[in-house]
Design a protein around this motif. Structure first.
Motif, PDB file in Angstrom:
ATOM      1  N   THR A  18       0.823  -1.212   0.000  1.00 57.97           N
ATOM      2  CA  THR A  18       0.000   0.000   0.000  1.00 57.97           C
ATOM      3  C   THR A  18       0.855   1.259   0.000  1.00 57.97           C
ATOM      4  OG1 THR A  18      -0.126  -0.108   2.422  1.00 57.97           O
ATOM      5  CG2 THR A  18      -1.920  -1.108   1.171  1.00 57.97           C
ATOM      6  N   GLY A  19       2.162   1.106   0.252  1.00 60.15           N
ATOM      7  CA  GLY A  19       3.041   2.269   0.265  1.00 60.15           C
ATOM      8  C   GLY A  19       3.522   2.674  -1.116  1.00 60.15           C
ATOM      9  N   LEU A  20       3.189   1.927  -2.139  1.00 60.73           N
ATOM     10  CA  LEU A  20       3.621   2.295  -3.494  1.00 60.73           C
ATOM     11  C   LEU A  20       2.961   3.600  -3.924  1.00 60.73           C
ATOM     12  CD1 LEU A  20       3.492  -1.187  -5.173  1.00 60.73           C
ATOM     13  CD2 LEU A  20       5.522   0.083  -4.512  1.00 60.73           C
ATOM     14  N   LYS A  21       3.644   4.321  -4.797  1.00 64.37           N
ATOM     15  CA  LYS A  21       3.207   5.673  -5.133  1.00 64.37           C
ATOM     16  C   LYS A  21       1.883   5.708  -5.857  1.00 64.37           C
ATOM     17  CE  LYS A  21       7.861   7.610  -5.352  1.00 64.37           C
ATOM     18  NZ  LYS A  21       8.874   8.266  -6.204  1.00 64.37           N
ATOM     19  N   SER A  22       1.605   4.683  -6.651  1.00 64.91           N
ATOM     20  CA  SER A  22       0.374   4.727  -7.435  1.00 64.91           C
ATOM     21  C   SER A  22      -0.087   3.327  -7.735  1.00 64.91           C
ATOM     22  CB  SER A  22       0.599   5.478  -8.758  1.00 64.91           C
ATOM     23  OG  SER A  22       1.450   4.727  -9.588  1.00 64.91           O
ATOM     24  N   VAL A  23      -1.357   3.226  -8.057  1.00 63.55           N
ATOM     25  CA  VAL A  23      -1.902   1.939  -8.455  1.00 63.55           C
ATOM     26  C   VAL A  23      -1.194   1.438  -9.706  1.00 63.55           C
ATOM     27  CG1 VAL A  23      -3.971   0.761  -9.270  1.00 63.55           C
ATOM     28  CG2 VAL A  23      -4.141   2.430  -7.414  1.00 63.55           C
ATOM     29  N   HIS A  24      -0.814   2.365 -10.570  1.00 62.09           N
ATOM     30  CA  HIS A  24      -0.103   1.969 -11.793  1.00 62.09           C
ATOM     31  C   HIS A  24       1.231   1.318 -11.452  1.00 62.09           C
ATOM     32  CE1 HIS A  24       1.494   2.082 -15.859  1.00 62.09           C
ATOM     33  NE2 HIS A  24       2.585   2.681 -15.368  1.00 62.09           N
ATOM     34  N   ASP A  25       1.979   1.923 -10.502  1.00 65.10           N
ATOM     35  CA  ASP A  25       3.261   1.351 -10.106  1.00 65.10           C
ATOM     36  C   ASP A  25       3.069  -0.008  -9.466  1.00 65.10           C
ATOM     37  OD1 ASP A  25       4.684   3.478 -11.021  1.00 65.10           O
ATOM     38  OD2 ASP A  25       4.750   4.515  -9.080  1.00 65.10           O
ATOM     39  N   GLU A  26       2.025  -0.126  -8.635  1.00 67.03           N
ATOM     40  CA  GLU A  26       1.763  -1.408  -7.967  1.00 67.03           C
ATOM     41  C   GLU A  26       1.504  -2.504  -8.992  1.00 67.03           C
ATOM     42  OE1 GLU A  26      -1.977  -3.294  -5.623  1.00 67.03           O
ATOM     43  OE2 GLU A  26      -1.300  -1.351  -4.924  1.00 67.03           O
ATOM     44  N   ARG A  27       0.698  -2.160 -10.023  1.00 65.66           N
ATOM     45  CA  ARG A  27       0.385  -3.165 -11.037  1.00 65.66           C
ATOM     46  C   ARG A  27       1.639  -3.520 -11.843  1.00 65.66           C
ATOM     47  NH1 ARG A  27      -3.498  -0.683 -13.220  1.00 65.66           N
ATOM     48  NH2 ARG A  27      -5.135  -1.815 -12.147  1.00 65.66           N
ATOM     49  N   ARG A  28       2.423  -2.480 -12.158  1.00 68.08           N
ATOM     50  CA  ARG A  28       3.604  -2.707 -12.993  1.00 68.08           C
ATOM     51  C   ARG A  28       4.645  -3.541 -12.255  1.00 68.08           C
ATOM     52  NH1 ARG A  28       8.265   0.051 -13.301  1.00 68.08           N
ATOM     53  NH2 ARG A  28       7.447   1.749 -12.041  1.00 68.08           N
ATOM     54  N   LEU A  29       4.854  -3.248 -10.955  1.00 74.77           N
ATOM     55  CA  LEU A  29       5.940  -3.889 -10.226  1.00 74.77           C
ATOM     56  C   LEU A  29       5.567  -5.257  -9.668  1.00 74.77           C
ATOM     57  CD1 LEU A  29       7.411  -0.841  -8.291  1.00 74.77           C
ATOM     58  CD2 LEU A  29       8.404  -2.016 -10.236  1.00 74.77           C
ATOM     59  N   PHE A  30       4.338  -5.401  -9.258  1.00 73.88           N
ATOM     60  CA  PHE A  30       4.009  -6.600  -8.507  1.00 73.88           C
ATOM     61  C   PHE A  30       2.889  -7.440  -9.094  1.00 73.88           C
ATOM     62  CE2 PHE A  30       5.929  -3.730  -5.387  1.00 73.88           C
ATOM     63  CZ  PHE A  30       6.903  -4.550  -4.855  1.00 73.88           C
ATOM     64  N   THR A  31       1.892  -6.803  -9.704  1.00 70.36           N
ATOM     65  CA  THR A  31       0.710  -7.552 -10.066  1.00 70.36           C
ATOM     66  C   THR A  31       0.981  -8.605 -11.125  1.00 70.36           C
ATOM     67  OG1 THR A  31      -0.685  -5.668  -9.514  1.00 70.36           O
ATOM     68  CG2 THR A  31      -1.652  -7.371 -10.899  1.00 70.36           C
ATOM     69  N   PHE A  32       1.838  -8.292 -12.119  1.00 73.26           N
ATOM     70  CA  PHE A  32       2.017  -9.203 -13.237  1.00 73.26           C
ATOM     71  C   PHE A  32       3.408  -9.832 -13.323  1.00 73.26           C
ATOM     72  CE2 PHE A  32      -1.445  -6.587 -15.415  1.00 73.26           C
ATOM     73  CZ  PHE A  32      -2.420  -7.499 -15.057  1.00 73.26           C
ATOM     74  N   LYS A  33       4.347  -9.444 -12.462  1.00 77.03           N
ATOM     75  CA  LYS A  33       5.713  -9.951 -12.591  1.00 77.03           C
ATOM     76  C   LYS A  33       6.134 -10.713 -11.350  1.00 77.03           C
ATOM     77  CE  LYS A  33       8.887  -7.936 -14.967  1.00 77.03           C
ATOM     78  NZ  LYS A  33       9.915  -7.023 -15.518  1.00 77.03           N
ATOM     79  N   ASP A  34       6.794 -11.845 -11.589  1.00 75.68           N
ATOM     80  CA  ASP A  34       7.400 -12.603 -10.495  1.00 75.68           C
ATOM     81  C   ASP A  34       8.804 -12.042 -10.271  1.00 75.68           C
ATOM     82  OD1 ASP A  34       7.967 -14.801  -8.656  1.00 75.68           O
ATOM     83  OD2 ASP A  34       9.227 -15.568 -10.271  1.00 75.68           O
ATOM     84  N   PRO A  35       9.112 -11.509  -9.088  1.00 77.98           N
ATOM     85  CA  PRO A  35      10.392 -10.829  -8.878  1.00 77.98           C
ATOM     86  C   PRO A  35      11.600 -11.758  -8.924  1.00 77.98           C
ATOM     87  CG  PRO A  35       9.175 -11.014  -6.808  1.00 77.98           C
ATOM     88  CD  PRO A  35       8.250 -11.442  -7.898  1.00 77.98           C
ATOM     89  N   LEU A  36      11.423 -13.047  -8.643  1.00 77.71           N
ATOM     90  CA  LEU A  36      12.566 -13.958  -8.618  1.00 77.71           C
ATOM     91  C   LEU A  36      13.009 -14.344 -10.028  1.00 77.71           C
ATOM     92  CD1 LEU A  36      14.554 -15.741  -7.028  1.00 77.71           C
ATOM     93  CD2 LEU A  36      12.814 -17.540  -7.079  1.00 77.71           C
ATOM     94  N   THR A  37      12.047 -14.742 -10.872  1.00 79.88           N
ATOM     95  CA  THR A  37      12.392 -15.247 -12.209  1.00 79.88           C
ATOM     96  C   THR A  37      12.206 -14.219 -13.316  1.00 79.88           C
ATOM     97  OG1 THR A  37      10.131 -16.036 -12.587  1.00 79.88           O
ATOM     98  CG2 THR A  37      11.666 -17.558 -11.494  1.00 79.88           C
ATOM     99  N   GLN A  38      11.552 -13.094 -12.982  1.00 76.94           N
ATOM    100  CA  GLN A  38      11.223 -12.050 -13.952  1.00 76.94           C
ATOM    101  C   GLN A  38      10.223 -12.519 -15.002  1.00 76.94           C
ATOM    102  OE1 GLN A  38      12.370  -8.801 -13.414  1.00 76.94           O
ATOM    103  NE2 GLN A  38      12.938  -9.884 -11.536  1.00 76.94           N
ATOM    104  N   LEU A  39       9.595 -13.677 -14.755  1.00 74.75           N
ATOM    105  CA  LEU A  39       8.488 -14.121 -15.600  1.00 74.75           C
ATOM    106  C   LEU A  39       7.206 -13.464 -15.119  1.00 74.75           C
ATOM    107  CD1 LEU A  39       9.208 -17.974 -15.772  1.00 74.75           C
ATOM    108  CD2 LEU A  39       9.834 -16.241 -17.471  1.00 74.75           C
ATOM    109  N   GLY A  40       6.113 -13.726 -15.836  1.00 78.16           N
ATOM    110  CA  GLY A  40       4.825 -13.312 -15.319  1.00 78.16           C
ATOM    111  C   GLY A  40       4.443 -14.164 -14.119  1.00 78.16           C
ATOM    112  N   ASN A  41       3.358 -13.778 -13.433  1.00 78.24           N
ATOM    113  CA  ASN A  41       2.890 -14.554 -12.279  1.00 78.24           C
ATOM    114  C   ASN A  41       1.439 -14.990 -12.486  1.00 78.24           C
ATOM    115  OD1 ASN A  41       1.423 -12.239 -11.886  1.00 78.24           O
ATOM    116  ND2 ASN A  41       2.560 -11.560 -10.083  1.00 78.24           N
ATOM    117  N   ARG A  42       0.840 -15.498 -11.440  1.00 75.58           N
ATOM    118  CA  ARG A  42      -0.531 -16.021 -11.533  1.00 75.58           C
ATOM    119  C   ARG A  42      -1.512 -14.953 -12.010  1.00 75.58           C
ATOM    120  NH1 ARG A  42      -3.638 -20.395  -9.187  1.00 75.58           N
ATOM    121  NH2 ARG A  42      -1.724 -21.233  -8.287  1.00 75.58           N
ATOM    122  N   GLN A  43      -1.323 -13.710 -11.569  1.00 73.04           N
ATOM    123  CA  GLN A  43      -2.232 -12.634 -11.979  1.00 73.04           C
ATOM    124  C   GLN A  43      -2.147 -12.399 -13.494  1.00 73.04           C
ATOM    125  OE1 GLN A  43      -0.448 -12.612  -9.245  1.00 73.04           O
ATOM    126  NE2 GLN A  43      -2.021 -12.425  -7.665  1.00 73.04           N
TER     127      GLN A  43
END
Length: 557
Positions: free
Chosen positions: A111-136
């Motif tokens: 919830t501390g991310l600057k914007s909903v857009h940043d949240e979606r870009r950074l976390f919603t669609f990307k897996d941070p470990l493999t840099q692949l997409g995720n379940r979302q």
């Protein structure tokens, strides 16, 4: 290490192997609002929200047990009741023998991310470990793919796969090397699939491949075979350790196996589980019959969870089947039997939903719901029928692992205002034989408290005949199948006769189940007065019909 724990901006929770919170850091308190003193001794349910279905947590726990780790987005709840989104990584710590001793959950408040857009870009669609997409991302792409497939009348293929037994790598080499293996296998998968395919990491060591075209059985099998070969190649780590893994792949096809997003993913996950059970290093298409059964089980599991969390127990009810004297027909006792009218499935048989309750860990709560209802019903009946027959209730095997059960049951009868002597507790022969020590100790205590104890389904399996003298019993119940066999087999009849004689010598009451015909009743005539239970006298009856019986004939106990 302690300095990092205390000053980390990420919330950290440490639990023991049973899920009891042992330690939290300052960031946990800042994010959730719970002080350490409030959290320690609780379970992670303290911060659990209602945004996720039980299936979400079941899959999380399954992944933890299989690979030792889990990561993903979770909706949690602060002390104030506010729900917040968190990125959570959970890892298991083991001792030298490989036994899990602790689990560490590290969470980042999104919830501390600057914007909903940043949240979606950074976390919603990307897996941070493999840099692949995720379940979302998979969910989003599935929506698009299925809509296109419906318009163009084409197939969509979905694979769910794991890279192999990652947990031993984590335990023997460490989590950092386990992460390295995941990244290497992710790159292998990325190079192997088509550019048009969607490749994502679902969780832990599980990945999914969504194929938008060329999704026939032959093409999907060819791709699966290729992936098994590539993922099975030895992996050389930086410290020269060589790791060889065996993958398993499940394949589901739209629209044959499912017609919606969630259904297709569930079908592929089920096929994946079947491939793993079959021995790994293989792929498996959906067995539709098995998939339908699995889907029904999940539906029953979720519905049962909901029902047990409502005060009224929606759809659940109790019927009572009288146990009568074989010679006089007098009602001597009644067995409480659970029934369930499911809102969409209709009547669900007890054999089915009780098995699901046991598999999903809900049988203890189900037992206790039944006992509460029985105690209240007996108290109500006693106002009009002071000579009410004793009522028997079945206990599941899981109840005997609950150290508070005897105290809880005493409180239950006290709250209802009835004596323990009004209830007969039935435990199956299989449970008694498999959990002898815990059963004997608990049943001995319950018997001393005044409850009567009955050994149910006697003669169906392990045959506790030689151990009867060791058990704190008041009664034997001979299973229906045994009665059926004795009706047509002379040797079975002689064994029945021996059991009756033995029960009499041990001063045990005897109930013979499954008496449905006059011929069966005649077989028992030489044994003297017995209690019998079966359709010949009465089927299980709802409360109103039982009251009508009690009005007609008020038997003594």
């Amino acid at each position: 290490m302690q300095h990092l724990f205390d000053h980390s901006i990420e919330s950290i929770m440490v639990t023991d192997e049973e899920g009891i919170i042992q330690q939290v850091n300052a960031a946990f308190t800042q994010i959730t609002g719970y002080e350490a003193e409030e959290a320690i001794g609780q379970t992670p349910r303290l911060v659990q929200s209602v945004r996720h279905e039980p299936e979400f947590y079941r899959l999380m726990w399954q992944q933890l047990q299989q690979s030792g780790s889990w990561s993903g987005q979770v909706w949690n709840r602060r002390k104030t009741g506010e729900v917040y989104l968190q990125w959570l990584n959970i890892n298991s710590l083991t001792d030298e023998g490989g036994r899990v001793t602790h689990r560490v959950a590290i969470g980042h408040d999104l919830t501390g991310l600057k914007s909903v857009h940043d949240e979606r870009r950074l976390f919603t669609f990307k897996d941070p470990l493999t840099q692949l997409g995720n379940r979302q991302l998979l969910t989003s792409r599935l929506d698009q793919a299925l809509a296109e497939a419906e318009r163009n009348k084409i197939r969509v293929g979905l694979m769910v796969l794991d890279i192999g037994r990652l947990r031993p790598v984590n335990e023997q080499l460490g989590l950092a090397w386990g992460d390295d293996v995941l990244r290497q296998q992710a790159r292998t998968l990325q190079a192997a699939v088509d550019e048009a395919d969607t490749l994502v990491r679902l969780q832990g060591d599980q990945f999914a491949v969504l194929r938008h075209s060329r999704a026939g059985d032959a093409a999907m099998a060819q791709l699966a075979d290729k992936l098994l070969g590539l993922l099975g190649q030895p992996i050389v780590l930086a410290d020269q350790n060589i790791v060889k893994l065996q993958s398993s792949i499940g394949i589901a096809i739209y629209p044959r196996d499912a017609t919606d997003n969630a259904g297709l993913l569930q079908a592929a996950e089920h096929a994946h589980a079947m491939a793993k059970r079959a021995g790994r290093n293989r792929f498996q298409f959906v067995d539709q019959r098995q998939h339908d059964l699995h889907h029904r089980e999940l539906q029953i599991e979720h519905s049962l969870h909901h029902v047990l969390n409502t005060a009224a127990g929606e759809g659940l009810s109790l019927h009572y089947q009288p146990q009568v004297c074989s010679s006089s027909g007098e009602i001597l006792a009644m067995e409480a039997l659970l029934r369930w009218q499911h809102p969409t499935l209709g009547p669900v048989f007890p054999d089915e939903f009780i098995a699901v309750a046991e598999q999903s860990g809900q049988s203890v709560r189900l037992d206790r719901w039944v006992l509460e209802q029985v105690c209240a019903q007996v108290a109500n009946w006693l106002q009009d029928y002071p000579q009410l027959p004793m009522v028997s209730v079945n206990l599941s095997a899981q109840q005997f692992s609950q150290p508070d059960f005897a105290d809880w049951l005493q409180a239950c009868v006290d709250n209802a205002g009835i004596a323990p002597t009004r209830l007969k507790l039935e435990v199956t022969e299989t449970t008694m034989m498999e959990h002898t020590d815990t059963c004997v100790a608990m049943l001995e205590r319950l018997r001393q408290m005044g409850f009567r104890i009955s050994l149910d389904d006697f003669g169906t399996g392990y045959s506790a005949l030689a151990c009867l003298h060791q058990y704190p019993l008041d009664e034997l119940k001979i299973d229906r199948s045994f009665m059926v066999e004795a009706s047509v087999n002379e040797r079975a009849f002689m064994l029945l006769k021996t059991i009756v004689s033995l029960a009499q010598q041990l001063s045990l009451s005897l109930v013979v189940e499954g008496v449905e015909q006059q011929e069966q009743l005649d077989l028992l005539a030489d044994f003297g007065p017995l209690m019998v239970q079966g359709y010949y006298f009465y089927r299980p009856l709802p409360v109103a019909d039982i009251m009508a019986l009690l009005d007609e004939r008020q038997p003594g106990i």
